[in-house]
Write a protein that holds these residues in place. Sequence first.
Motif, mmCIF file in Angstrom:
data_model
loop_
_atom_site.group_PDB
_atom_site.id
_atom_site.type_symbol
_atom_site.label_atom_id
_atom_site.label_comp_id
_atom_site.label_asym_id
_atom_site.label_seq_id
_atom_site.Cartn_x
_atom_site.Cartn_y
_atom_site.Cartn_z
ATOM 1 N N ARG A 157 0.825 -1.216 0.000
ATOM 2 C CA ARG A 157 0.000 0.000 0.000
ATOM 3 C C ARG A 157 0.854 1.259 0.000
ATOM 4 O O ARG A 157 0.316 2.366 -0.031
ATOM 5 C CB ARG A 157 -0.920 0.022 1.228
ATOM 6 N N GLY A 158 2.162 1.124 0.067
ATOM 7 C CA GLY A 158 3.028 2.284 0.132
ATOM 8 C C GLY A 158 3.149 2.867 1.521
ATOM 9 O O GLY A 158 3.710 3.946 1.704
ATOM 10 N N GLY A 159 2.647 2.138 2.538
ATOM 11 C CA GLY A 159 2.676 2.652 3.907
ATOM 12 C C GLY A 159 3.941 2.326 4.663
ATOM 13 O O GLY A 159 4.159 2.832 5.770
ATOM 14 N N ALA A 160 4.781 1.449 4.120
ATOM 15 C CA ALA A 160 6.044 1.087 4.773
ATOM 16 C C ALA A 160 6.986 0.552 3.708
ATOM 17 O O ALA A 160 6.552 0.091 2.648
ATOM 18 C CB ALA A 160 5.820 0.026 5.852
ATOM 19 N N THR A 161 8.274 0.609 3.982
ATOM 20 C CA THR A 161 9.263 0.024 3.080
ATOM 21 C C THR A 161 9.655 -1.356 3.589
ATOM 22 O O THR A 161 9.403 -1.724 4.743
ATOM 23 C CB THR A 161 10.529 0.903 2.998
ATOM 24 N N VAL A 162 10.279 -2.131 2.708
ATOM 25 C CA VAL A 162 10.794 -3.436 3.099
ATOM 26 C C VAL A 162 11.752 -3.292 4.278
ATOM 27 O O VAL A 162 11.727 -4.080 5.235
ATOM 28 C CB VAL A 162 11.493 -4.113 1.896
ATOM 29 N N GLU A 163 12.614 -2.264 4.212
ATOM 30 C CA GLU A 163 13.604 -2.063 5.270
ATOM 31 C C GLU A 163 12.941 -1.732 6.600
ATOM 32 O O GLU A 163 13.371 -2.209 7.664
ATOM 33 C CB GLU A 163 14.579 -0.950 4.865
ATOM 34 N N GLN A 164 11.893 -0.920 6.583
ATOM 35 C CA GLN A 164 11.191 -0.590 7.822
ATOM 36 C C GLN A 164 10.550 -1.831 8.435
ATOM 37 O O GLN A 164 10.596 -2.037 9.649
ATOM 38 C CB GLN A 164 10.134 0.482 7.554
ATOM 39 N N LYS A 165 9.940 -2.658 7.591
ATOM 40 C CA LYS A 165 9.332 -3.886 8.099
ATOM 41 C C LYS A 165 10.391 -4.861 8.594
ATOM 42 O O LYS A 165 10.185 -5.566 9.582
ATOM 43 C CB LYS A 165 8.473 -4.544 7.018
ATOM 44 N N GLY A 166 11.532 -4.912 7.913
ATOM 45 C CA GLY A 166 12.611 -5.782 8.369
ATOM 46 C C GLY A 166 13.072 -5.421 9.764
ATOM 47 O O GLY A 166 13.286 -6.295 10.620
ATOM 48 N N ALA A 167 13.203 -4.107 10.027
ATOM 49 C CA ALA A 167 13.600 -3.650 11.361
ATOM 50 C C ALA A 167 12.516 -3.983 12.388
ATOM 51 O O ALA A 167 12.821 -4.395 13.522
ATOM 52 C CB ALA A 167 13.862 -2.151 11.329
ATOM 53 N N GLU A 168 11.248 -3.840 11.998
ATOM 54 C CA GLU A 168 10.137 -4.168 12.902
ATOM 55 C C GLU A 168 10.121 -5.659 13.240
ATOM 56 O O GLU A 168 9.910 -6.052 14.395
ATOM 57 C CB GLU A 168 8.809 -3.765 12.249
ATOM 58 N N ILE A 169 10.347 -6.494 12.226
ATOM 59 C CA ILE A 169 10.374 -7.943 12.458
ATOM 60 C C ILE A 169 11.490 -8.316 13.422
ATOM 61 O O ILE A 169 11.303 -9.114 14.345
ATOM 62 C CB ILE A 169 10.537 -8.694 11.122
ATOM 63 N N LEU A 170 12.672 -7.737 13.231
ATOM 64 C CA LEU A 170 13.790 -8.042 14.116
ATOM 65 C C LEU A 170 13.469 -7.651 15.553
ATOM 66 O O LEU A 170 13.704 -8.431 16.492
ATOM 67 C CB LEU A 170 15.059 -7.323 13.654
ATOM 68 N N ASP A 171 12.916 -6.471 15.757
ATOM 69 C CA ASP A 171 12.571 -6.035 17.107
ATOM 70 C C ASP A 171 11.539 -6.970 17.738
ATOM 71 O O ASP A 171 11.612 -7.283 18.941
ATOM 72 C CB ASP A 171 12.037 -4.600 17.090
ATOM 73 N N TYR A 172 10.576 -7.425 16.934
ATOM 74 C CA TYR A 172 9.546 -8.325 17.469
ATOM 75 C C TYR A 172 10.154 -9.679 17.817
ATOM 76 O O TYR A 172 9.817 -10.279 18.853
ATOM 77 C CB TYR A 172 8.415 -8.481 16.448
ATOM 78 N N LEU A 173 11.048 -10.180 16.968
ATOM 79 C CA LEU A 173 11.729 -11.433 17.269
ATOM 80 C C LEU A 173 12.467 -11.356 18.601
ATOM 81 O O LEU A 173 12.411 -12.286 19.414
ATOM 82 C CB LEU A 173 12.714 -11.777 16.156
ATOM 83 N N LEU A 174 13.143 -10.253 18.844
ATOM 84 C CA LEU A 174 13.893 -10.093 20.096
ATOM 85 C C LEU A 174 12.951 -10.016 21.292
ATOM 86 O O LEU A 174 13.255 -10.529 22.373
ATOM 87 C CB LEU A 174 14.775 -8.843 20.022
ATOM 88 N N ALA A 175 11.783 -9.381 21.106
ATOM 89 C CA ALA A 175 10.806 -9.302 22.194
ATOM 90 C C ALA A 175 10.250 -10.686 22.523
ATOM 91 O O ALA A 175 10.133 -11.062 23.701
ATOM 92 C CB ALA A 175 9.676 -8.345 21.814
ATOM 93 N N VAL A 176 9.924 -11.470 21.486
ATOM 94 C CA VAL A 176 9.418 -12.821 21.715
ATOM 95 C C VAL A 176 10.507 -13.701 22.318
ATOM 96 O O VAL A 176 10.258 -14.501 23.229
ATOM 97 C CB VAL A 176 8.877 -13.420 20.400
ATOM 98 N N ALA A 177 11.744 -13.532 21.855
ATOM 99 C CA ALA A 177 12.859 -14.289 22.421
ATOM 100 C C ALA A 177 13.033 -13.994 23.903
ATOM 101 O O ALA A 177 13.471 -14.855 24.675
ATOM 102 C CB ALA A 177 14.149 -13.968 21.675
ATOM 103 N N SER A 178 12.665 -12.796 24.310
ATOM 104 C CA SER A 178 12.814 -12.385 25.714
ATOM 105 C C SER A 178 11.628 -12.788 26.576
ATOM 106 O O SER A 178 11.611 -12.495 27.778
ATOM 107 C CB SER A 178 13.008 -10.865 25.785
ATOM 108 N N GLY A 179 10.616 -13.442 25.981
ATOM 109 C CA GLY A 179 9.506 -13.944 26.783
ATOM 110 C C GLY A 179 8.134 -13.515 26.348
ATOM 111 O O GLY A 179 7.135 -14.097 26.795
ATOM 112 N N GLN A 180 8.017 -12.489 25.496
ATOM 113 C CA GLN A 180 6.699 -12.103 25.013
ATOM 114 C C GLN A 180 6.107 -13.250 24.205
ATOM 115 O O GLN A 180 6.784 -13.858 23.382
ATOM 116 C CB GLN A 180 6.796 -10.851 24.140
#
Length: 508
Positions: A462-485
Motif C-alpha cells: 500500500r506504500g505505507g512502509a518500506t521493506v527495510e522498515q518492516k525488516g527492522a520491525e520484524i527483528l525487534d519483534y523477534l527479540l521481544a518474543v525471544a525475551s519472553g513475550q
Amino acid sequence: MSDVLAHDAVAVRLHPGDNVVVATRRISAGTPIAPENVTAKETIPSGHKIATETIAAGALVRKYGQVIGVATADIAPGMHVHVQNLAVSESREEARAAPAWSRRQAEKTFLGYRRPDGRVGVRNYIGVLTSVNCSATVARHIAEAAERSGLLQGFGNVDGIVPITHTSGCGMASRGEGYDILRRTLWGTAANPNFGAILLVGLGCEVIQIDRFKKDYGIADSTTFQSFTIQDIGGTRRAIAEGLERLKAVLPQVNAARRSEAPASELVLGLQCGGSDAWSGVTSNPALGDASDRLAALGATVILSETPEIYGAEHLLYARARSSEVSEKLRARLDWWENYTRIHNAEMNNNPSPGNKAGGLTTILEKSLGAVAKGGTSPLNDVIEYAQPIKERGLVFMDSPGFDPASATGQVASGATMIAFTTGRGSAYGCKPSPSIKLSSNSEIYERMKDDIDIDCGSIARGGATVEQKGAEILDYLLAVASGQRSKSEELGYGGAEFVPWQVGAVM
C-alpha cells in the motif's frame, strides 16, 4: 521494490526488465493500468499478473527480473497471465553474487536461558519425547495429568510440559536413511536449548531402542534427562504414574533456570512460508529477508529450508555460496530430490498448490523466486541435511520437504530456537518448543486472522512502509518474543501437535 507503490496504483512493477506487473486489487476489464500505458483486456484478480507487452508463444515471462516460465500461447498486452497461458521453463538467468550485507548494526540483545553447553534458549519447557508411535498416548496422558494435577504450581520459570509424539519409530529398517533421519530428529529436538529437561518414553520392543539411542548419543539419566519403557514399568497406568514421578524429579532443576542478557548472535531462526500468494514474494518474504540479513550481520544463524520450493531459484543461492564446497552440497541435495521424485513418478514442479494458484502464483519458478527472498542477500555459509546440527553462523540451508510442519520440525532439531513464518492465504501454524511468529503478505488476511498473525507486511504494497522498515520491525519483534513475550500462536496454544519428522524409506 521497497517503496514501489503509490496508494492509488492498480498494479506494481517489481523489476524494470519484467514483462508483467502485479494487480494490487481486482481489476475490471477496460481499466487503464498506469504508468504502463496498458488497458486490462479482462478481469484480473488481486495479486495476479498482467502482460505489459506482447509475449509470443514460446517466449520467456519475467517477474522479479527473473524467468518464471514460458508462454504457452500468444499473450497480448493487458491480458491475464496465469495457468491458461504460462508453464514452467527450463531457462534460467545467470545470477551474480550478492554483496555481503554491510549496513552497520547497533548491538542488540535479548533475555534468554544460557544452557550448560553454552547455547541460549528462548523458552524453558520440559519435553515428553516418544521413541515410537506406540508410546504416544502415554506421553500425552503424562502431560495432561501433570496439567490437571497442578504439578507446575510453584514452578513459575517452567513454560510448560510438551508431549512430542510422532507416527514412526518401528516398522522400519534398523539402518539406512529413514532410520538415521528419525534418530537425528529425536536427538536434535531433545537437545534444543528451549528444553530445560526431557523425559523419553518408549514401548520397549520398537526399532528405535532407547538404550541404544542413549549409548550412541552418550546420554545417561540425570536431573535433566529421564527415560523408561512402558513394558519395563508394567503397562499404561503405571507408566503414567512413573512419568509424573520423573517430572517431579526434574522440575526443581528446570525451574532454577533464569533469563539473562544474551547477544542477538545467539539466536537461531528457522525461515518458513506457507499458504503463499503473489504478494509473498513482494512484501513479507523480502521483509523477512531484510530481517534475516540484519540477524546475520549481528552474528546470528538463519536457516532457509524447503528444498522443493527453491527449485528454479537455486542459481541465486549458488551465486551466494561461500565456497565451491557449499555449492556442491546444495547441488547434491537437489540431485537427490530429482531422483526421489522420479522414482515415485512425481516431478519437482508439482507445486504451486491450488491455494497458491488461486493467489496468483503460476509456476514453481515464480514461487521459488519469492520463497528464496526470505533468505535475504547474505552469503550462504553452509548446506546441511535434514535435522543435522548447525555448525556455521549466518545463512545456512537445511534440506527438507516443502511441507511446513516437517520442515520446521527439522529446523528445530538442527537448533532453531525461533521460527518466522510468512503467509499470504493464511496459516494457523505454531511450534513448540520454538515460538513461531507469522507475517502476512497482505493486509486483508491480516485483518481476517488477527488472532493468528503477528505482523502485517501488506502495508508495503500500500506504500505505507518500506521493506527495510518492516525488516527492522520484524527483528525487534523477534527479540521481544525471544525475551519472553508470547507470539500469537503461543497465545492460542499451538505447537503441541506440530512435531512431524520427515519419513523417508519403506514402512514395513
